[in-house]
Write a protein that holds these residues in place. Structure first.
Motif, PDB file in Angstrom:
ATOM      1  N   SER D  85       0.835  -1.209   0.000  1.00 13.97           N
ATOM      2  CA  SER D  85       0.000   0.000   0.000  1.00 13.97           C
ATOM      3  C   SER D  85       0.871   1.261   0.000  1.00 13.97           C
ATOM      4  N   GLU D  86       2.006   1.220   0.711  1.00 12.40           N
ATOM      5  CA  GLU D  86       2.935   2.354   0.649  1.00 12.40           C
ATOM      6  C   GLU D  86       3.458   2.510  -0.785  1.00 12.40           C
ATOM      7  N   ALA D  87       3.755   1.386  -1.416  1.00 18.22           N
ATOM      8  CA  ALA D  87       4.281   1.428  -2.776  1.00 18.22           C
ATOM      9  C   ALA D  87       3.255   2.038  -3.733  1.00 18.22           C
ATOM     10  N   GLU D  88       1.997   1.583  -3.636  1.00 19.51           N
ATOM     11  CA  GLU D  88       0.938   2.119  -4.520  1.00 19.51           C
ATOM     12  C   GLU D  88       0.807   3.635  -4.372  1.00 19.51           C
ATOM     13  N   GLY D  89       0.819   4.100  -3.120  1.00 21.19           N
ATOM     14  CA  GLY D  89       0.730   5.541  -2.883  1.00 21.19           C
ATOM     15  C   GLY D  89       1.903   6.274  -3.513  1.00 21.19           C
ATOM     16  N   MET D  90       3.076   5.654  -3.444  1.00 19.75           N
ATOM     17  CA  MET D  90       4.274   6.288  -4.006  1.00 19.75           C
ATOM     18  C   MET D  90       4.203   6.336  -5.531  1.00 19.75           C
ATOM     19  N   TYR D  91       3.690   5.272  -6.189  1.00 18.44           N
ATOM     20  CA  TYR D  91       3.569   5.307  -7.653  1.00 18.44           C
ATOM     21  C   TYR D  91       2.707   6.487  -8.083  1.00 18.44           C
ATOM     22  N   ASP D  92       1.561   6.633  -7.398  1.00 20.37           N
ATOM     23  CA  ASP D  92       0.659   7.730  -7.761  1.00 20.37           C
ATOM     24  C   ASP D  92       1.347   9.077  -7.566  1.00 20.37           C
ATOM     25  N   GLU D  93       2.020   9.223  -6.405  1.00 22.75           N
ATOM     26  CA  GLU D  93       2.699  10.495  -6.139  1.00 22.75           C
ATOM     27  C   GLU D  93       3.762  10.774  -7.187  1.00 22.75           C
ATOM     28  N   LEU D  94       4.499   9.734  -7.578  1.00 18.09           N
ATOM     29  CA  LEU D  94       5.576   9.935  -8.549  1.00 18.09           C
ATOM     30  C   LEU D  94       5.040  10.343  -9.922  1.00 18.09           C
ATOM     31  N   VAL D  95       4.015   9.632 -10.379  1.00 17.38           N
ATOM     32  CA  VAL D  95       3.488   9.936 -11.714  1.00 17.38           C
ATOM     33  C   VAL D  95       2.936  11.360 -11.726  1.00 17.38           C
ATOM     34  N   GLU D  96       2.196  11.692 -10.693  1.00 19.01           N
ATOM     35  CA  GLU D  96       1.644  13.037 -10.558  1.00 19.01           C
ATOM     36  C   GLU D  96       2.766  14.084 -10.586  1.00 19.01           C
ATOM     37  N   MET D  97       3.793  13.821  -9.798  1.00 21.47           N
ATOM     38  CA  MET D  97       4.931  14.729  -9.668  1.00 21.47           C
ATOM     39  C   MET D  97       5.648  14.913 -11.003  1.00 21.47           C
ATOM     40  N   VAL D  98       5.851  13.798 -11.676  1.00 25.04           N
ATOM     41  CA  VAL D  98       6.577  13.832 -12.937  1.00 25.04           C
ATOM     42  C   VAL D  98       5.839  14.691 -13.955  1.00 25.04           C
TER      43      VAL D  98
END
Lengths: 103, 103, 103, 103
Positions: D85-98
């Motif tokens: 679940s931490e990983a999923e949250g990080m993927y979303d944050e990264l894509v958004e950030m990028v």
């Protein structure tokens, strides 16, 4: 780019939903590009063609976002969990990819 | 967008060379988009698809540059020579267009 | 870049309002950049610094839009009204400028 | 953004070299922004100011790349190794950030 054995590289895994959304997006983009050809054939007003081009850029970015998320979830995560040197290589590839492609 | 009489707006003029170059570019782009569909079908490595997407963005920008130059040469120049209020409207349209489309 | 006599090139004219707005924007941007330095000094969360960087990019683009409009209104219009060869040079300069700077 | 306790969020870790390079870059960028103010004060040719703005964008992107790499190496990797679940949250944050910041 090809992998060591000369075959095109494959994704570690692709989520079925992501794949289907991207196929739909790309079919729509193909239609938009044909629409652009018709606009050019018809000498349409340049600003109107440029607006349509902006919308193709936007649609392509949606494909890119979906791929980027899938890439992080499957390929990057696999590399990061594998070990330090695989992880380092992945960080470099990701940063390079982001700044080359996310415009 | 449509002009006052409901017809799609036309360019004031389009240079034959610019038009032909853009037709060629767009046919090539259509092929690239079909190539992207095949890459997605084949679960190709995400980073390789993203590289290909970057190259479609680049090719679309080349179409945009050509249109922008034609637009300045014919449509913008006509407006700017016409009078102050036509010129002012054209400046606004150009700035808006540039920041919306030239990314 | 310098003009033929070695002096930096000047704008044909700058609207007072545009100039004042850009001075304000640039003072604010200077403050944002100092804020970024403090964030880096404090080891702030990278994603939060990146958000702040995105906002500096956005503020710089607002300066660019204002300059672009002034450039079209004064410098480009002067060249376009002057004659065909001045106009042609200006089209090239504008397209080059747009695709280099408007990202 | 603040963390749960109201304090600004901190990076999991920042490499000393990355931090020092970014401090240097930001000091240089501050100088460039002051240079831009002087160019505006002096009514310098708009295209020359726009060229200088493009170079500030480029310098900011170098800061962003460095931060992105550090973020992947430390913050993202920590989240990805922590659990699904931490990983999923990080993927979303990264894509958004990028897609929000890497332009």
């Amino acid at each position: 780019m090809a992998s060591a054995n000369g075959e095109p590289r494959k994704a570690v895994a692709v989520d079925a939903g992501a794949k289907e959304r991207n196929r739909k997006r790309l079919r729509r983009i193909e239609g938009q590009v044909r629409g652009l050809q018709k606009m050019v054939d018809d000498d349409r007003y340049c600003a109107d063609i440029l607006t349509q081009i902006a919308s193709v850029h936007e649609a392509l970015r949606a494909v890119g976002r979906e791929l980027m998320r899938n890439h992080l979830k499957h390929c990057a995560t696999a590399a990061i969990r594998q070990g330090q040197s695989e992880a380092e290589g992945m960080y470099d590839e990701l940063v390079e990819m982001v700044y080359r492609t996310a415009r």
